[in-house]
Design a protein around this motif. Structure first.
Motif, short mmCIF file in Angstrom:
data_model
loop_
_atom_site.label_atom_id
_atom_site.label_comp_id
_atom_site.label_asym_id
_atom_site.label_seq_id
_atom_site.Cartn_x
_atom_site.Cartn_y
_atom_site.Cartn_z
N LEU A 244 -1.49 -48.37 -4.28
CA LEU A 244 -0.83 -47.37 -3.43
C LEU A 244 0.58 -47.04 -3.92
O LEU A 244 1.03 -45.89 -3.79
CB LEU A 244 -0.78 -47.87 -1.99
N ALA A 245 1.27 -48.01 -4.51
CA ALA A 245 2.60 -47.73 -5.05
C ALA A 245 2.52 -46.81 -6.25
O ALA A 245 3.29 -45.84 -6.36
CB ALA A 245 3.30 -49.04 -5.42
N LEU A 246 1.59 -47.07 -7.17
CA LEU A 246 1.44 -46.21 -8.33
C LEU A 246 1.01 -44.81 -7.91
O LEU A 246 1.52 -43.81 -8.43
CB LEU A 246 0.41 -46.81 -9.30
N TRP A 247 0.10 -44.74 -6.96
CA TRP A 247 -0.35 -43.44 -6.46
C TRP A 247 0.81 -42.67 -5.82
O TRP A 247 1.05 -41.50 -6.12
CB TRP A 247 -1.48 -43.64 -5.47
N SER A 248 1.55 -43.32 -4.93
CA SER A 248 2.60 -42.64 -4.18
C SER A 248 3.79 -42.26 -5.06
O SER A 248 4.40 -41.20 -4.86
CB SER A 248 3.09 -43.54 -3.03
N PHE A 249 4.12 -43.11 -6.01
CA PHE A 249 5.32 -42.90 -6.82
C PHE A 249 5.09 -41.87 -7.92
O PHE A 249 5.96 -41.03 -8.18
CB PHE A 249 5.76 -44.22 -7.43
N LEU A 250 3.93 -41.88 -8.54
CA LEU A 250 3.70 -41.04 -9.71
C LEU A 250 2.63 -39.98 -9.48
O LEU A 250 2.87 -38.78 -9.66
CB LEU A 250 3.31 -41.91 -10.90
N MET A 251 1.43 -40.40 -9.09
CA MET A 251 0.32 -39.45 -9.07
C MET A 251 0.38 -38.49 -7.90
O MET A 251 0.03 -37.32 -8.05
CB MET A 251 -1.01 -40.21 -9.07
N LEU A 252 0.80 -38.94 -6.72
CA LEU A 252 0.80 -38.06 -5.56
C LEU A 252 1.67 -36.81 -5.78
O LEU A 252 1.20 -35.69 -5.51
CB LEU A 252 1.25 -38.84 -4.32
N PRO A 253 2.92 -36.93 -6.25
CA PRO A 253 3.71 -35.71 -6.48
C PRO A 253 3.08 -34.79 -7.52
O PRO A 253 3.10 -33.56 -7.37
CB PRO A 253 5.06 -36.24 -6.97
#
Length: 265
Positions: free
Chosen positions: A77-86
């Motif tokens: 969830l951290a990798l998703w939220s920090f990099l992929m989500l934006p």
């Protein structure tokens, strides 16, 4: 409010009806598109990266199952939220806008007996819906990743059921914190016809987030860092979510005002 135009012209339907029709049209246009497939591809890529990192990592002392699940869940969830989500929001906003920018479809859409605002709001709601779908896929894939790691890397300590309350709570907070970035990218993608402008803005903002997001002073105010900020220990989650929601409303109102005045013909 409904009303009749010049003699022989179709009446404008009530706003809720017009918005519903426009949303239905957006759903039909999205079928089989890259924008829809990205809801699965982007989360799967993030989960695969974390799984591979854990598979090839050196084993230390096995963690208790609860801690092992937390490590896996928060890592994804951290990798998703920090990099992929934006980046996901950036790409999806650009793809949604190009459905109309390409071939100058705005001329046909804005000639329909519908309020202009429904076209803007439909894009905004569709973008948020795509993000919500991707967020749900991330949550579903984490237990799948855990099952794979139990077979490939039993020394990690994973066992038992996934921590569903934790997954749902963290994902929900991240989704709500994304309201502002969704509103911003809807405006940017609809305001400028260029696909490069829409994507370049989001990519640049995401890269800047690597620095700004780590700032104790500015990180929790930077739109592209808000989702991951909700995961930090001691974060003022309530303030972050309130700021994201209020700012998203203001950005949407400004975008609607500009969209009504602009010439998309």
């Amino acid at each position: 409010m409904s009303g009749a135009g010049p003699a022989g012209a179709p009446a404008t339907p009530p706003f809720p009806v017009a918005l519903w029709r426009t949303l239905h049209a957006e759903r039909l246009k999205l079928r089989g598109t890259l924008a829809l497939w990205m809801c699965v591809v982007a989360p799967a890529l993030v989960v695969a990266v974390v799984v591979l990192q854990l598979v090839f990592s050196e084993l230390g002392r096995p963690l208790p199952p609860e801690q092992a699940w937390t490590r896996l869940s928060m890592g994804v969830l951290a990798l998703w939220s920090f990099l992929m989500l934006p980046l996901f929001v950036t790409l999806e906003a650009a793809l949604l806008a190009q459905l109309e920018h390409g071939g100058n479809q705005w001329r046909r859409l804005l000639a329909l007996p519908l309020p202009r605002e429904v076209h803007y709001l439909a894009k905004l709601i569709a973008l948020f819906g795509l993000l919500a779908a991707a967020q749900a896929v991330v949550v579903v894939l984490i237990p799948v990743a855990g099952a794979v790691l139990m077979l490939c890397k039993p020394g990690l300590g994973l066992a038992g059921a996934a921590p569903w309350p934790l997954l749902l709570a963290v994902a929900a907070k991240g989704l709500l914190a994304s309201l502002l970035v969704v509103a911003l990218h809807t405006w940017i993608a609809l305001r400028w016809r260029s696909f490069a402008v829409a994507c370049g803005t989001g990519m640049g903002a995401t890269v800047m987030g690597f620095l700004i997001g780590q700032s104790p002073r500015y990180g929790s105010w930077y739109p592209w860092s808000l989702p991951v900020q909700t995961m930090g220990e001691g974060s003022d989650v309530g303030r972050i979510l309130a700021f994201s929601a209020i700012a998203a409303v203001l950005v949407t109102l400004a975008g609607l005002w500009e969209f009504r005045r602009s010439d998309h013909d």
